[in-house]
Scaffold this motif. Sequence first.
Motif, PDB file in Angstrom:
ATOM      1  N   VAL A 211     -18.447-118.002  11.254  1.00 18.06           N
ATOM      2  CA  VAL A 211     -17.317-118.780  11.358  1.00 18.06           C
ATOM      3  C   VAL A 211     -15.760-117.173  11.342  1.00 18.06           C
ATOM      4  N   THR A 212     -15.317-117.781  12.497  1.00 20.18           N
ATOM      5  CA  THR A 212     -13.993-116.858  12.554  1.00 20.18           C
ATOM      6  C   THR A 212     -13.383-116.193  10.997  1.00 20.18           C
ATOM      7  N   ALA A 213     -12.633-114.665  11.337  1.00 23.31           N
ATOM      8  CA  ALA A 213     -12.416-114.189  10.175  1.00 23.31           C
ATOM      9  C   ALA A 213     -10.886-115.340   9.306  1.00 23.31           C
ATOM     10  N   GLU A 214     -10.742-115.468  10.482  1.00 24.89           N
ATOM     11  CA  GLU A 214      -9.721-116.276  10.585  1.00 24.89           C
ATOM     12  C   GLU A 214      -9.723-117.679   9.549  1.00 24.89           C
ATOM     13  N   LYS A 215     -10.880-118.336   9.842  1.00 22.60           N
ATOM     14  CA  LYS A 215     -11.900-119.733   8.787  1.00 22.60           C
ATOM     15  C   LYS A 215     -12.651-119.144   8.123  1.00 22.60           C
ATOM     16  N   SER A 216     -12.622-117.697   8.146  1.00 26.20           N
ATOM     17  CA  SER A 216     -13.235-117.296   6.592  1.00 26.20           C
ATOM     18  C   SER A 216     -12.508-117.057   5.445  1.00 26.20           C
ATOM     19  N   SER A 217     -11.777-117.236   5.919  1.00 33.00           N
ATOM     20  CA  SER A 217     -10.315-116.822   4.774  1.00 33.00           C
ATOM     21  C   SER A 217      -9.785-118.066   3.808  1.00 33.00           C
ATOM     22  N   ASP A 218     -10.264-119.069   3.924  1.00 38.44           N
ATOM     23  CA  ASP A 218     -10.286-120.393   3.156  1.00 38.44           C
ATOM     24  C   ASP A 218     -11.877-120.229   2.567  1.00 38.44           C
ATOM     25  N   GLU A 219     -11.526-120.629   1.702  1.00 42.21           N
ATOM     26  CA  GLU A 219     -12.754-120.200   0.450  1.00 42.21           C
ATOM     27  C   GLU A 219     -14.210-121.148   0.823  1.00 42.21           C
ATOM     28  N   LYS A 220     -13.154-122.302   1.327  1.00 43.22           N
ATOM     29  CA  LYS A 220     -14.388-123.293   1.196  1.00 43.22           C
ATOM     30  C   LYS A 220     -15.155-123.126   2.325  1.00 43.22           C
ATOM     31  N   TYR A 221     -15.198-122.258   3.916  1.00 42.43           N
ATOM     32  CA  TYR A 221     -15.513-121.406   4.824  1.00 42.43           C
ATOM     33  C   TYR A 221     -15.743-120.672   4.747  1.00 42.43           C
ATOM     34  N   ALA A 222     -15.914-119.735   3.502  1.00 47.01           N
ATOM     35  CA  ALA A 222     -16.547-117.936   3.520  1.00 47.01           C
ATOM     36  C   ALA A 222     -17.565-117.890   4.224  1.00 47.01           C
ATOM     37  N   ASN A 223     -17.430-116.591   5.333  1.00 45.64           N
ATOM     38  CA  ASN A 223     -18.591-116.586   5.416  1.00 45.64           C
ATOM     39  C   ASN A 223     -19.758-115.878   4.450  1.00 45.64           C
ATOM     40  N   SER A 224     -19.117-115.386   3.651  1.00 43.58           N
ATOM     41  CA  SER A 224     -19.534-114.997   2.523  1.00 43.58           C
ATOM     42  C   SER A 224     -20.249-116.465   0.908  1.00 43.58           C
ATOM     43  N   LYS A 225     -19.723-116.972   1.382  1.00 39.91           N
ATOM     44  CA  LYS A 225     -20.596-118.759   1.239  1.00 39.91           C
ATOM     45  C   LYS A 225     -21.880-119.036   2.026  1.00 39.91           C
ATOM     46  N   ILE A 226     -21.140-119.128   3.603  1.00 40.38           N
ATOM     47  CA  ILE A 226     -22.368-118.815   4.121  1.00 40.38           C
ATOM     48  C   ILE A 226     -23.484-118.361   4.158  1.00 40.38           C
ATOM     49  N   ASN A 227     -23.465-117.229   3.718  1.00 39.46           N
ATOM     50  CA  ASN A 227     -24.190-116.181   3.565  1.00 39.46           C
ATOM     51  C   ASN A 227     -25.208-116.836   2.136  1.00 39.46           C
ATOM     52  N   LEU A 228     -25.224-116.889   1.338  1.00 44.86           N
ATOM     53  CA  LEU A 228     -25.711-118.138  -0.190  1.00 44.86           C
ATOM     54  C   LEU A 228     -26.282-118.974   0.535  1.00 44.86           C
ATOM     55  N   TYR A 229     -25.252-120.101   1.418  1.00 41.17           N
ATOM     56  CA  TYR A 229     -26.217-121.096   1.601  1.00 41.17           C
ATOM     57  C   TYR A 229     -27.606-120.520   2.769  1.00 41.17           C
ATOM     58  N   ASN A 230     -27.538-120.220   3.741  1.00 42.30           N
ATOM     59  CA  ASN A 230     -28.629-119.672   4.317  1.00 42.30           C
ATOM     60  C   ASN A 230     -29.443-119.405   3.064  1.00 42.30           C
ATOM     61  N   GLU A 231     -29.424-118.108   2.152  1.00 45.01           N
ATOM     62  CA  GLU A 231     -30.266-118.021   1.689  1.00 45.01           C
ATOM     63  C   GLU A 231     -30.876-118.548   0.918  1.00 45.01           C
ATOM     64  N   ALA A 232     -30.319-120.284   0.678  1.00 45.70           N
ATOM     65  CA  ALA A 232     -30.887-121.264   0.003  1.00 45.70           C
ATOM     66  C   ALA A 232     -32.273-121.565   1.331  1.00 45.70           C
ATOM     67  N   ILE A 233     -31.142-121.829   2.396  1.00 54.74           N
ATOM     68  CA  ILE A 233     -31.976-122.319   3.723  1.00 54.74           C
ATOM     69  C   ILE A 233     -33.359-122.311   3.796  1.00 54.74           C
ATOM     70  N   GLN A 234     -33.324-120.477   3.804  1.00 59.60           N
ATOM     71  CA  GLN A 234     -34.048-119.687   3.977  1.00 59.60           C
ATOM     72  C   GLN A 234     -35.600-120.120   2.495  1.00 59.60           C
ATOM     73  N   ALA A 235     -35.298-120.283   1.804  1.00 58.89           N
ATOM     74  CA  ALA A 235     -35.993-120.159   0.218  1.00 58.89           C
ATOM     75  C   ALA A 235     -36.684-121.534   0.501  1.00 58.89           C
ATOM     76  N   LEU A 236     -35.920-122.363   0.741  1.00 59.06           N
ATOM     77  CA  LEU A 236     -36.131-124.209   1.684  1.00 59.06           C
ATOM     78  C   LEU A 236     -37.449-124.010   2.567  1.00 59.06           C
ATOM     79  N   ALA A 237     -36.588-123.535   3.668  1.00 64.75           N
ATOM     80  CA  ALA A 237     -38.174-122.830   4.609  1.00 64.75           C
ATOM     81  C   ALA A 237     -39.453-122.392   4.277  1.00 64.75           C
ATOM     82  N   ALA A 238     -39.694-121.735   2.593  1.00 68.24           N
ATOM     83  CA  ALA A 238     -40.866-120.847   3.077  1.00 68.24           C
ATOM     84  C   ALA A 238     -41.999-121.712   1.821  1.00 68.24           C
ATOM     85  N   GLU A 239     -40.863-123.082   0.421  1.00 66.51           N
ATOM     86  CA  GLU A 239     -41.632-123.306  -0.052  1.00 66.51           C
ATOM     87  C   GLU A 239     -41.956-124.065   1.234  1.00 66.51           C
TER      88      GLU A 239
END
Length: 287
Positions: A211-239
Amino acid sequence: MKGKVGIAMKKGIAIGFAAALILGGGAYFALDRMFEPISQEPPQSSIPLSGAPQVSAPVSSVPVSSAPLVPSSSEQLPAPPEPDPFVGQPIPKNADSAEMGWLDDAVFIGDSLTYGLSAYELLPKEQVLAHTGINPQTILISSCIETESGDKTVLEALEGKNPGKIYIMLGANGVGFLSSETVVKSYGQLIDGVRDIYPDVPIYLQSILPVTAEKSSDEKYANSKINLYNEAIQALAAEKEIYYLNVAEALKDEQGNLPSDLSSDGMHFGPSTYQIWLDYLLCHRAE
């Protein structure tokens, strides 16, 4: 007189000795027969079967081994299949880009971001099974896909498509209120449902987009949070032994955000950005 008696006595002794020898030999013969080994061959029937001549089968002297058979050096077992090097890791960029026709047999499953692929007419509507507002928890139960025979769930609409490849992107509408564990669990159920229908079709699990930097300022949609979710999704793909595509990297600026000039609401974008997404898919193929 005495001489005759002596002779008679000698004859009687000789006869008695001979009789003793005969009786002793008979006893020895009887005892010897008692300790003879009992034959292991089954008794042969004296009744002929169907008039055919009876032939006794020879008894093999080779002992029967209970050890398992070991293949000879000339009968090598087939080697196990080599693991797919693209499973469990983001698919790297191909040396060349495929033509758009490579996506002609693809089906895309997702939320409002995926829905834009057909809304902007980059792909035919029949190839896009997506809807606005849908999230990983509701995609299995929501009858939101319009078909000629009525509204259906994504899996119901997927039947009969006969795709060559399937792309899935979910989470943009769930990252704000669903835990990563819930997202992964729901993703897994969707993947299992797709595999039940098409067990041999390649599945590409795509990352959640930034999301954009402005959207990411909302901790619910923070890109740092999205990155963590993507790590979990990648692990699921491996599984699940399916492919993972890090599409997010194609849309991030140097700070890891979606460029603000590409989106008016911080998350959605227009046709030119969708083309960047599709170009990424054409350059990242599991071949």
